[in-house]
Design a protein around this motif. Structure first.
Motif, PDB file in Angstrom:
ATOM      1  N   ILE A 122      -1.321   5.609   7.336  1.00  0.00           N
ATOM      2  CA  ILE A 122      -2.012   4.667   6.454  1.00  0.00           C
ATOM      3  C   ILE A 122      -1.442   3.264   6.627  1.00  0.00           C
ATOM      4  CG2 ILE A 122      -2.372   4.013   4.038  1.00  0.00           C
ATOM      5  CD1 ILE A 122      -2.696   7.023   3.439  1.00  0.00           C
ATOM      6  N   LYS A 123      -0.136   3.157   6.690  1.00  0.00           N
ATOM      7  CA  LYS A 123       0.493   1.849   6.881  1.00  0.00           C
ATOM      8  C   LYS A 123       0.021   1.202   8.179  1.00  0.00           C
ATOM      9  CE  LYS A 123       4.987   1.713   6.213  1.00  0.00           C
ATOM     10  NZ  LYS A 123       6.403   2.123   6.108  1.00  0.00           N
ATOM     11  N   THR A 124      -0.093   1.999   9.235  1.00  0.00           N
ATOM     12  CA  THR A 124      -0.546   1.471  10.521  1.00  0.00           C
ATOM     13  C   THR A 124      -1.997   1.022  10.443  1.00  0.00           C
ATOM     14  OG1 THR A 124       1.035   2.864  11.702  1.00  0.00           O
ATOM     15  CG2 THR A 124      -0.825   2.001  12.977  1.00  0.00           C
ATOM     16  N   ALA A 125      -2.853   1.815   9.800  1.00  0.00           N
ATOM     17  CA  ALA A 125      -4.268   1.452   9.662  1.00  0.00           C
ATOM     18  C   ALA A 125      -4.428   0.169   8.849  1.00  0.00           C
ATOM     19  CB  ALA A 125      -5.050   2.599   9.018  1.00  0.00           C
ATOM     20  N   VAL A 126      -3.670   0.039   7.759  1.00  0.00           N
ATOM     21  CA  VAL A 126      -3.710  -1.178   6.940  1.00  0.00           C
ATOM     22  C   VAL A 126      -3.222  -2.370   7.759  1.00  0.00           C
ATOM     23  CG1 VAL A 126      -2.648  -2.337   4.944  1.00  0.00           C
ATOM     24  CG2 VAL A 126      -3.567  -0.022   4.714  1.00  0.00           C
ATOM     25  N   VAL A 147       0.836  -1.203   0.000  1.00  0.00           N
ATOM     26  CA  VAL A 147       0.000   0.000   0.000  1.00  0.00           C
ATOM     27  C   VAL A 147       0.872   1.254   0.000  1.00  0.00           C
ATOM     28  CG1 VAL A 147      -1.671   1.349   1.341  1.00  0.00           C
ATOM     29  CG2 VAL A 147      -2.004  -1.115   1.045  1.00  0.00           C
ATOM     30  N   SER A 148       1.883   1.286   0.847  1.00  0.00           N
ATOM     31  CA  SER A 148       2.723   2.485   0.891  1.00  0.00           C
ATOM     32  C   SER A 148       3.477   2.670  -0.420  1.00  0.00           C
ATOM     33  CB  SER A 148       3.684   2.446   2.080  1.00  0.00           C
ATOM     34  OG  SER A 148       4.621   1.398   1.957  1.00  0.00           O
ATOM     35  N   GLY A 149       3.940   1.590  -1.023  1.00  0.00           N
ATOM     36  CA  GLY A 149       4.611   1.694  -2.316  1.00  0.00           C
ATOM     37  C   GLY A 149       3.689   2.232  -3.387  1.00  0.00           C
ATOM     38  N   GLU A 200       1.705  10.984   7.024  1.00  0.00           N
ATOM     39  CA  GLU A 200       0.473  10.467   6.421  1.00  0.00           C
ATOM     40  C   GLU A 200       0.658   9.023   5.972  1.00  0.00           C
ATOM     41  OE1 GLU A 200      -1.704  14.165   4.251  1.00  0.00           O
ATOM     42  OE2 GLU A 200       0.132  13.432   3.309  1.00  0.00           O
ATOM     43  N   LEU A 201       1.776   8.752   5.339  1.00  0.00           N
ATOM     44  CA  LEU A 201       2.060   7.398   4.870  1.00  0.00           C
ATOM     45  C   LEU A 201       2.188   6.439   6.054  1.00  0.00           C
ATOM     46  CD1 LEU A 201       2.328   6.024   2.172  1.00  0.00           C
ATOM     47  CD2 LEU A 201       4.789   6.456   2.243  1.00  0.00           C
ATOM     48  N   SER A 202       2.806   6.884   7.106  1.00  0.00           N
ATOM     49  CA  SER A 202       2.948   6.064   8.316  1.00  0.00           C
ATOM     50  C   SER A 202       1.581   5.747   8.927  1.00  0.00           C
ATOM     51  CB  SER A 202       3.824   6.803   9.327  1.00  0.00           C
ATOM     52  OG  SER A 202       3.966   6.050  10.492  1.00  0.00           O
TER      53      SER A 202
END
Length: 152
Positions: A47-51, A30-32, A43-45
């Motif tokens: 999202i990564k945590t939520a995923v 997802v982050s990629g 923001e990316l961090s």
């Protein structure tokens, strides 16, 4: 919620077995994919945590003592709007409201904190959970990124 009738600018779909090792894979995938928006690191961090929390719920709760398939979809819309759907075909959730309460867990013997949904809610703009007993659960999360780069 986003107007899903609107055409996504880009999207990806993945499916993978509910092995714990694949939680890390989902986060990286997802982050990629979202790096094309040149998001801010925080923001990316988030999202990564939520995923990670969503996929971990599938692994730990949906397919408790079995291996099943996890489905992941990420869609990018204009103006940095991101849609993420995590779906399983596991046991389902009896009471979604109860499951979303902080500190509630169906696996207390495993020393689970019961904060997965609370973490997802805190890091994303919107979260919606649908579930049917014996048929699985779908978590949809949305977030608008402060992009520094126009898409295409």
């Amino acid at each position: 919620m986003l107007n899903l009738n609107q055409k996504a600018v880009n999207e990806m779909k993945l499916s993978f077995p509910s092995y714990s090792e694949n939680e890390r894979f989902s986060r990286i995938a997802v982050s990629g994919f979202l790096t094309q928006l040149d998001p801010q690191i925080d923001e990316l961090s988030e999202i990564k945590t939520a995923v990670s929390e969503g996929v971990t719920n599938c692994i730990v709760h949906a397919y408790r003592d079995a291996v099943g398939e996890i489905f992941l979809q990420v869609r990018i819309f204009d103006k940095g709007r991101v849609y993420i759907k995590i779906r399983d075909k596991g046991c389902g959730i009896d009471d979604i409201q109860k499951a979303m309460e902080p500190l509630f867990t169906t696996a207390p013997e495993e020393e689970r904190a019961g904060l997965g949904f609370a973490v997802m809610e805190s890091f994303m703009d919107k979260i919606k959970v649908r579930s049917q007993k014996g048929k699985g659960t779908t978590v949809v999360m949305e977030k608008t990124l402060k992009t520094r780069k126009a898409f295409r």
